[in-house]
Design a protein around this motif. Structure first.
Motif, PDB file in Angstrom:
ATOM      1  N   GLU A   1       0.831  -1.214   0.000  1.00 44.95           N
ATOM      2  CA  GLU A   1       0.000   0.000   0.000  1.00 44.95           C
ATOM      3  C   GLU A   1       0.864   1.262   0.000  1.00 44.95           C
ATOM      4  OE1 GLU A   1      -3.815   1.925   2.389  1.00 44.95           O
ATOM      5  OE2 GLU A   1      -2.585   0.395   3.365  1.00 44.95           O
ATOM      6  N   CYS A   2       1.900   1.286   0.844  1.00 42.54           N
ATOM      7  CA  CYS A   2       2.792   2.454   0.892  1.00 42.54           C
ATOM      8  C   CYS A   2       3.491   2.665  -0.450  1.00 42.54           C
ATOM      9  CB  CYS A   2       3.829   2.279   1.996  1.00 42.54           C
ATOM     10  SG  CYS A   2       3.164   2.478   3.663  1.00 42.54           S
ATOM     11  N   SER A   3       3.863   1.585  -1.094  1.00 39.97           N
ATOM     12  CA  SER A   3       4.562   1.691  -2.379  1.00 39.97           C
ATOM     13  C   SER A   3       3.647   2.262  -3.454  1.00 39.97           C
ATOM     14  CB  SER A   3       5.086   0.316  -2.811  1.00 39.97           C
ATOM     15  OG  SER A   3       6.038  -0.166  -1.906  1.00 39.97           O
TER      16      SER A   3
ATOM     17  N   ALA B   1      11.784   3.118   5.022  1.00 40.90           N
ATOM     18  CA  ALA B   1      10.770   2.111   5.341  1.00 40.90           C
ATOM     19  C   ALA B   1      10.604   1.099   4.214  1.00 40.90           C
ATOM     20  CB  ALA B   1       9.432   2.795   5.633  1.00 40.90           C
ATOM     21  N   ALA B   2      10.869   1.527   2.990  1.00 44.83           N
ATOM     22  CA  ALA B   2      10.697   0.642   1.832  1.00 44.83           C
ATOM     23  C   ALA B   2      11.979  -0.090   1.471  1.00 44.83           C
ATOM     24  CB  ALA B   2      10.209   1.451   0.628  1.00 44.83           C
ATOM     25  N   ARG B   3      13.069   0.231   2.161  1.00 47.15           N
ATOM     26  CA  ARG B   3      14.357  -0.354   1.839  1.00 47.15           C
ATOM     27  C   ARG B   3      15.007  -0.859   3.129  1.00 47.15           C
ATOM     28  NH1 ARG B   3      15.901   4.698  -2.152  1.00 47.15           N
ATOM     29  NH2 ARG B   3      14.422   4.147  -3.796  1.00 47.15           N
ATOM     30  N   PRO B   4      14.792  -2.114   3.461  1.00 50.96           N
ATOM     31  CA  PRO B   4      15.275  -2.646   4.744  1.00 50.96           C
ATOM     32  C   PRO B   4      16.770  -2.459   4.966  1.00 50.96           C
ATOM     33  CG  PRO B   4      13.739  -4.168   3.714  1.00 50.96           C
ATOM     34  CD  PRO B   4      14.004  -3.099   2.709  1.00 50.96           C
ATOM     35  N   GLN B   5      17.561  -2.617   3.908  1.00 54.91           N
ATOM     36  CA  GLN B   5      19.002  -2.453   4.051  1.00 54.91           C
ATOM     37  C   GLN B   5      19.348  -1.013   4.441  1.00 54.91           C
ATOM     38  OE1 GLN B   5      20.814  -4.971   4.027  1.00 54.91           O
ATOM     39  NE2 GLN B   5      22.929  -4.281   3.899  1.00 54.91           N
ATOM     40  N   GLN B   6      18.665  -0.061   3.799  1.00 55.03           N
ATOM     41  CA  GLN B   6      18.883   1.355   4.115  1.00 55.03           C
ATOM     42  C   GLN B   6      18.447   1.658   5.547  1.00 55.03           C
ATOM     43  OE1 GLN B   6      17.435   4.164   1.142  1.00 55.03           O
ATOM     44  NE2 GLN B   6      16.907   5.618   2.738  1.00 55.03           N
ATOM     45  N   ARG B   7      17.346   1.046   5.974  1.00 55.87           N
ATOM     46  CA  ARG B   7      16.871   1.255   7.346  1.00 55.87           C
ATOM     47  C   ARG B   7      17.903   0.759   8.354  1.00 55.87           C
ATOM     48  NH1 ARG B   7      14.291  -0.650  11.777  1.00 55.87           N
ATOM     49  NH2 ARG B   7      12.422   0.466  12.512  1.00 55.87           N
TER      50      ARG B   7
ATOM     51  N   ASP C   1      21.963  12.775   6.276  1.00 57.99           N
ATOM     52  CA  ASP C   1      21.516  13.256   4.976  1.00 57.99           C
ATOM     53  C   ASP C   1      20.198  12.608   4.544  1.00 57.99           C
ATOM     54  OD1 ASP C   1      22.411  14.870   2.520  1.00 57.99           O
ATOM     55  OD2 ASP C   1      21.915  12.920   1.639  1.00 57.99           O
ATOM     56  N   ARG C   2      19.482  13.348   3.731  1.00 56.16           N
ATOM     57  CA  ARG C   2      18.198  12.887   3.197  1.00 56.16           C
ATOM     58  C   ARG C   2      18.323  11.538   2.496  1.00 56.16           C
ATOM     59  NH1 ARG C   2      15.789  12.734  -1.683  1.00 56.16           N
ATOM     60  NH2 ARG C   2      13.544  13.091  -1.832  1.00 56.16           N
ATOM     61  N   SER C   3      19.469  11.282   1.853  1.00 59.11           N
ATOM     62  CA  SER C   3      19.635  10.045   1.105  1.00 59.11           C
ATOM     63  C   SER C   3      19.530   8.808   1.998  1.00 59.11           C
ATOM     64  CB  SER C   3      20.985  10.042   0.378  1.00 59.11           C
ATOM     65  OG  SER C   3      22.053  10.136   1.304  1.00 59.11           O
ATOM     66  N   LEU C   4      19.858   8.944   3.288  1.00 67.20           N
ATOM     67  CA  LEU C   4      19.701   7.842   4.232  1.00 67.20           C
ATOM     68  C   LEU C   4      18.291   7.782   4.819  1.00 67.20           C
ATOM     69  CD1 LEU C   4      22.898   7.499   6.472  1.00 67.20           C
ATOM     70  CD2 LEU C   4      22.034   5.932   4.734  1.00 67.20           C
ATOM     71  N   VAL C   5      17.640   8.949   4.866  1.00 69.52           N
ATOM     72  CA  VAL C   5      16.341   9.054   5.532  1.00 69.52           C
ATOM     73  C   VAL C   5      15.197   8.660   4.607  1.00 69.52           C
ATOM     74  CG1 VAL C   5      14.692  10.691   6.530  1.00 69.52           C
ATOM     75  CG2 VAL C   5      17.125  10.838   7.119  1.00 69.52           C
ATOM     76  N   HIS C   6      15.211   9.197   3.394  1.00 72.56           N
ATOM     77  CA  HIS C   6      14.053   9.093   2.508  1.00 72.56           C
ATOM     78  C   HIS C   6      13.810   7.647   2.085  1.00 72.56           C
ATOM     79  CE1 HIS C   6      10.923  10.601   0.022  1.00 72.56           C
ATOM     80  NE2 HIS C   6      11.514  10.318  -1.111  1.00 72.56           N
ATOM     81  N   ARG C   7      12.606   7.163   2.339  1.00 69.34           N
ATOM     82  CA  ARG C   7      12.138   5.845   1.933  1.00 69.34           C
ATOM     83  C   ARG C   7      12.863   4.696   2.626  1.00 69.34           C
ATOM     84  NH1 ARG C   7      10.842   6.690  -4.502  1.00 69.34           N
ATOM     85  NH2 ARG C   7       9.231   8.256  -4.183  1.00 69.34           N
TER      86      ARG C   7
ATOM     87  N   ASP D   1       8.672   8.752   6.535  1.00 69.36           N
ATOM     88  CA  ASP D   1      10.035   9.069   6.964  1.00 69.36           C
ATOM     89  C   ASP D   1      10.060   9.423   8.451  1.00 69.36           C
ATOM     90  OD1 ASP D   1      10.876   8.730   4.358  1.00 69.36           O
ATOM     91  OD2 ASP D   1      10.952  10.865   3.896  1.00 69.36           O
ATOM     92  N   PHE D   2       9.117  10.256   8.858  1.00 71.60           N
ATOM     93  CA  PHE D   2       9.095  10.720  10.251  1.00 71.60           C
ATOM     94  C   PHE D   2       8.883   9.563  11.216  1.00 71.60           C
ATOM     95  CE2 PHE D   2       6.566  12.777  13.797  1.00 71.60           C
ATOM     96  CZ  PHE D   2       7.685  13.272  14.445  1.00 71.60           C
TER      97      PHE D   2
END
Length: 407
Positions: free
Chosen positions: A122-124, A330-336, A322-328, A363-364
């Motif tokens: 749904e989020c995607s 939730a949709a990218r487990p590795q990034q999280r 940085d935004r590049s680590l924050v944005h999305r 994001d928040f």
């Protein structure tokens, strides 16, 4: 939500009939009406050749043509631009394929390990709708050409000013500070991007004059806010060239005294580039700033390979993620995972954590759950000119808090 999602068309590509049907059922439960399916990459390309599809769900492990080959073919043939990548393999592999897809020009809505969860889907899909709206908005040009002579005239004629973006506590959304951002309203060419004129100032030896002018403007505003009883912090970006100015620290101390500002309420933000030139000179300036009571933030953390080394070099008090680590995330487990480890590292080093570029509720929530200290971004407020900032504090901030309490 279902009424919005119902307008989308989705293709589910998976060689497993059970997994394919499961994903299609999830789509139908969310309201998707235009639904297609394919058992392998070749069949998926046939569907895309003859139908308009908004989002493609792609399983990586398939016979005949696997998901990696399908992604490359979609990009080369420009058949579709938005994909959700799925696999039972490890998250690192899935994230790597997502990076490849983005490098090929595709819009990656999410990379997930199977089974696909309803909330993730749904989020995607909602992200696709939001990003489509943003992409449809007219873009303002940020690459207006200006000359050093025009910048010199701008300094002389007070065309340069500052906007301020609020920095809020994650818990309670209390105003803890603002970041001062340079702005140039050209009388003929309109708003000039700071990326353009700051680089111009550095190239033509005008950065000290520009920095001194804008810093004094920032201090004037800070004094005015204090007179209103507002004692939030002020953050200001320092050019790497300013760190080589041996007189900068003494000048800043004089300005703080002149305007009645406590150095502890001023934070200077420096990027990785600040340490690429005269390292000893840069560290000397930063160390003296800390000794005088000013705070130091490492800016844009997460954008370069040398950032971890900065933490042992810079006498920092704050880490800006940085935004590049924050944005999305939730949709990218590795990034999280990387985001979470960054926050833990900062905490272990007793650094205040600030997440910048926060643009969505998603994001928040991630940042709230991971325990970030402060947040800033368009989700809370765009950069505001001084008068607008006061109005935002008086009116919009309390409304923002009420909205968060209701979620």
């Amino acid at each position: 939500m279902k009424s919005v999602i119902s307008e989308l068309s989705v293709l589910v590509t998976d060689d497993s009939l059970t997994q394919r049907q499961y994903a299609m059922d999830l789509c139908q439960e969310l309201g998707v009406q235009a639904l297609f399916d394919a058992a392998n990459g070749v069949d998926a390309l046939d569907v895309l050749d003859t139908n308009s599809v908004d989002v493609v769900l792609i399983d990586l492990e398939m016979p005949i043509m696997d998901g990696v080959e399908l992604i490359r073919s979609i990009a080369q043939k420009k058949l579709n631009s938005s994909v959700i990548i799925l696999s039972a393999k490890d998250p690192i592999l899935i994230a790597s394929v997502g990076t490849m897809a983005e490098a090929d020009g595709l819009h990656v809505l999410g990379t997930f390990q199977k089974p696909l969860l309803p909330d993730a889907l749904e989020c995607s899909l909602l992200r696709f709708i939001q990003d489509t709206k943003v992409a449809a908005e007219p873009k303002k040009s940020n690459d207006t050409e200006v000359t050093a002579l025009e910048l010199s005239h701008a300094l002389a004629n007070n065309e340069l000013t500052l906007a301020f973006q609020p920095k809020l506590t994650v818990h309670g959304l209390l105003l803890r500070g603002v970041e001062a951002l340079a702005r140039w309203r050209h009388p003929a060419k309109g708003m000039i991007s700071p990326v353009v004129f700051i680089e111009l100032a550095e190239r033509h030896g005008m950065i000290d004059a520009l920095t001194h002018f804008l810093l004094e403007e920032a201090f004037k505003h800070k004094r005015t806010w204090q007179q209103y009883g507002l004692r939030f912090h002020l953050a200001f970006n320092l050019s790497p060239l300013s760190l080589a100015d041996s007189d900068m620290v003494d000048w800043l101390c004089k300005m703080a005294e002149k305007y009645g500002i406590a150095p502890a309420e001023i934070t200077f933000e420096v990027t990785e580039n600040a340490l690429l030139g005269e390292l000893a000179s840069a560290i000397r300036t930063l160390a003296r700033l800390r000794l005088k009571g000013f705070h130091i933030a490492i800016d844009d953390y997460g954008t370069g390979f040398a950032n971890a080394q900065q933490l042992s070099r810079v006498p920092a008090t704050e880490l800006k993620i940085d935004r590049s680590l924050v944005h999305r995330a939730a949709a990218r487990p590795q990034q999280r995972t990387i985001l979470a480890s960054t926050i833990d590292l900062a905490k272990n080093l007793n650094l205040t954590t600030v997440a910048e570029g926060v643009e969505t509720a998603e994001d928040f929530k991630i940042l709230y759950d991971l325990g970030v200290d402060l947040v800033q971004g368009y989700y809370f407020s765009k950069p505001l000119f001084a008068d607008d900032l006061l109005n935002w504090v008086k009116n919009d901030l309390s409304q923002l808090r009420r909205q968060q309490e209701q979620k």
